[in-house]
Motif scaffolding. Structure first.
Motif, mmCIF file in Angstrom:
data_model
loop_
_atom_site.group_PDB
_atom_site.id
_atom_site.type_symbol
_atom_site.label_atom_id
_atom_site.label_comp_id
_atom_site.label_asym_id
_atom_site.label_seq_id
_atom_site.Cartn_x
_atom_site.Cartn_y
_atom_site.Cartn_z
ATOM 1 N N GLY A 1 0.824 -1.208 0.000
ATOM 2 C CA GLY A 1 0.000 0.000 0.000
ATOM 3 C C GLY A 1 0.849 1.244 0.000
ATOM 4 O O GLY A 1 0.554 2.219 -0.675
ATOM 5 N N ALA B 1 -1.728 3.988 -4.809
ATOM 6 C CA ALA B 1 -3.080 3.667 -5.241
ATOM 7 C C ALA B 1 -3.232 4.026 -6.705
ATOM 8 O O ALA B 1 -2.642 4.990 -7.192
ATOM 9 C CB ALA B 1 -4.089 4.425 -4.397
ATOM 10 N N LYS B 2 -4.065 3.253 -7.401
ATOM 11 C CA LYS B 2 -4.260 3.493 -8.824
ATOM 12 C C LYS B 2 -5.438 4.409 -9.067
ATOM 13 O O LYS B 2 -5.804 4.634 -10.210
ATOM 14 C CB LYS B 2 -4.448 2.163 -9.543
ATOM 15 C CG LYS B 2 -3.201 1.314 -9.467
ATOM 16 C CD LYS B 2 -3.364 0.030 -10.222
ATOM 17 C CE LYS B 2 -2.054 -0.700 -10.200
ATOM 18 N NZ LYS B 2 -2.077 -2.069 -9.909
ATOM 19 N N ASP C 1 -10.709 5.487 -5.645
ATOM 20 C CA ASP C 1 -11.513 4.400 -5.088
ATOM 21 C C ASP C 1 -10.615 3.344 -4.431
ATOM 22 O O ASP C 1 -10.911 2.847 -3.346
ATOM 23 C CB ASP C 1 -12.356 3.738 -6.186
ATOM 24 C CG ASP C 1 -13.490 4.643 -6.651
ATOM 25 O OD1 ASP C 1 -13.899 5.517 -5.861
ATOM 26 O OD2 ASP C 1 -13.967 4.460 -7.783
ATOM 27 N N GLU C 2 -9.521 3.028 -5.118
ATOM 28 C CA GLU C 2 -8.588 2.043 -4.545
ATOM 29 C C GLU C 2 -7.933 2.603 -3.292
ATOM 30 O O GLU C 2 -7.727 1.892 -2.319
ATOM 31 C CB GLU C 2 -7.521 1.654 -5.573
ATOM 32 C CG GLU C 2 -6.644 0.532 -5.068
ATOM 33 C CD GLU C 2 -5.597 0.080 -6.067
ATOM 34 O OE1 GLU C 2 -4.688 -0.639 -5.629
ATOM 35 O OE2 GLU C 2 -5.666 0.441 -7.242
ATOM 36 N N LEU C 3 -7.645 3.899 -3.301
ATOM 37 C CA LEU C 3 -7.051 4.539 -2.119
ATOM 38 C C LEU C 3 -8.017 4.458 -0.938
ATOM 39 O O LEU C 3 -7.617 4.115 0.177
ATOM 40 C CB LEU C 3 -6.689 5.989 -2.432
ATOM 41 C CG LEU C 3 -6.035 6.780 -1.312
ATOM 42 C CD1 LEU C 3 -4.745 6.106 -0.866
ATOM 43 C CD2 LEU C 3 -5.777 8.202 -1.755
ATOM 44 N N ARG C 4 -9.294 4.742 -1.172
ATOM 45 C CA ARG C 4 -10.301 4.654 -0.111
ATOM 46 C C ARG C 4 -10.407 3.217 0.414
ATOM 47 O O ARG C 4 -10.528 2.989 1.613
ATOM 48 C CB ARG C 4 -11.661 5.117 -0.637
ATOM 49 C CG ARG C 4 -11.766 6.604 -0.774
ATOM 50 C CD ARG C 4 -13.191 7.027 -1.144
ATOM 51 N NE ARG C 4 -13.182 8.408 -1.582
ATOM 52 C CZ ARG C 4 -13.154 8.819 -2.845
ATOM 53 N NH1 ARG C 4 -13.176 7.945 -3.827
ATOM 54 N NH2 ARG C 4 -13.132 10.104 -3.131
ATOM 55 N N ARG C 5 -10.385 2.232 -0.478
ATOM 56 C CA ARG C 5 -10.469 0.831 -0.090
ATOM 57 C C ARG C 5 -9.270 0.449 0.774
ATOM 58 O O ARG C 5 -9.414 -0.197 1.817
ATOM 59 C CB ARG C 5 -10.518 -0.057 -1.336
ATOM 60 C CG ARG C 5 -10.729 -1.535 -0.993
ATOM 61 C CD ARG C 5 -10.588 -2.443 -2.202
ATOM 62 N NE ARG C 5 -9.314 -2.343 -2.890
ATOM 63 C CZ ARG C 5 -8.161 -2.875 -2.455
ATOM 64 N NH1 ARG C 5 -8.137 -3.520 -1.308
ATOM 65 N NH2 ARG C 5 -7.041 -2.749 -3.139
ATOM 66 N N LYS C 6 -8.081 0.891 0.378
ATOM 67 C CA LYS C 6 -6.873 0.581 1.146
ATOM 68 C C LYS C 6 -6.903 1.255 2.514
ATOM 69 O O LYS C 6 -6.468 0.685 3.507
ATOM 70 C CB LYS C 6 -5.616 0.980 0.363
ATOM 71 C CG LYS C 6 -5.323 0.040 -0.778
ATOM 72 C CD LYS C 6 -3.995 0.348 -1.396
ATOM 73 C CE LYS C 6 -3.703 -0.671 -2.500
ATOM 74 N NZ LYS C 6 -2.360 -0.542 -3.014
ATOM 75 N N GLU D 1 -9.252 -0.760 4.641
ATOM 76 C CA GLU D 1 -8.609 -2.021 5.015
ATOM 77 C C GLU D 1 -7.587 -1.799 6.125
ATOM 78 O O GLU D 1 -7.528 -2.539 7.107
ATOM 79 C CB GLU D 1 -7.927 -2.618 3.778
ATOM 80 C CG GLU D 1 -7.343 -3.994 3.995
ATOM 81 C CD GLU D 1 -6.721 -4.544 2.716
ATOM 82 O OE1 GLU D 1 -5.577 -5.043 2.818
ATOM 83 O OE2 GLU D 1 -7.360 -4.491 1.658
#
Length: 133
Positions: A8, A13-14, A17-22, A25
């Motif tokens: 991470g 992040a790509k 949305d992926e940043l928020r998911r990470k 998590e």
């Protein structure tokens, strides 16, 4: 740092949305870690849980000991009754009179037997403690 955390941080992040998911998590993992540390630090709570566990075990052991004692009492009573009947038929009259009284009122006889047994056990334990078997 775990492999997931390194990915991470290093991988980036790509997208948002992926940043928020990470982030979610990572928050979840951090929350789990904090809960684990809090549980380990709760000495009082752990002590109370251990005390409750020991109380449960002691209660179970008490029930088991009472059951065993009751069974032993019945066995002793049965044997004493059998012996009493044998003596009653084969003993001289004064002995038969005492035995008959014991059969009519077994509680004093059982109490006396329990006292004699307790004294015998105490003597055996004393001898064992003093090194004489």
């Amino acid at each position: 740092m775990t492999d997931k955390a390194a990915q991470g941080v290093g991988g980036g992040a790509k997208g948002p949305d992926e940043l928020r998911r990470k982030i979610q998590e990572t928050r979840g993992q951090l929350g789990d870690t904090v809960e684990e540390l809090a549980a380990k630090a709760d000495v009082k709570g752990r002590a109370l849980a251990r005390a409750a566990d020991l109380r449960d075990k002691a209660g179970a052991m008490t029930v088991q000991l009472r059951t065993t004692a009751a069974q032993a009492g019945h066995t002793v009573h049965d044997k004493a009754t059998h012996a009493g009947h044998a003596v009653e038929h084969n003993a001289p009259r004064p002995v038969r009179t005492v035995v008959q009284a014991g059969l009519r009122h077994p509680r004093p006889v059982l109490i006396a037997g329990a006292v004699v047994g307790a004294v015998a056990v105490e003597e055996m334990l004393r001898r064992r403690h003093n090194g004489r078997h």
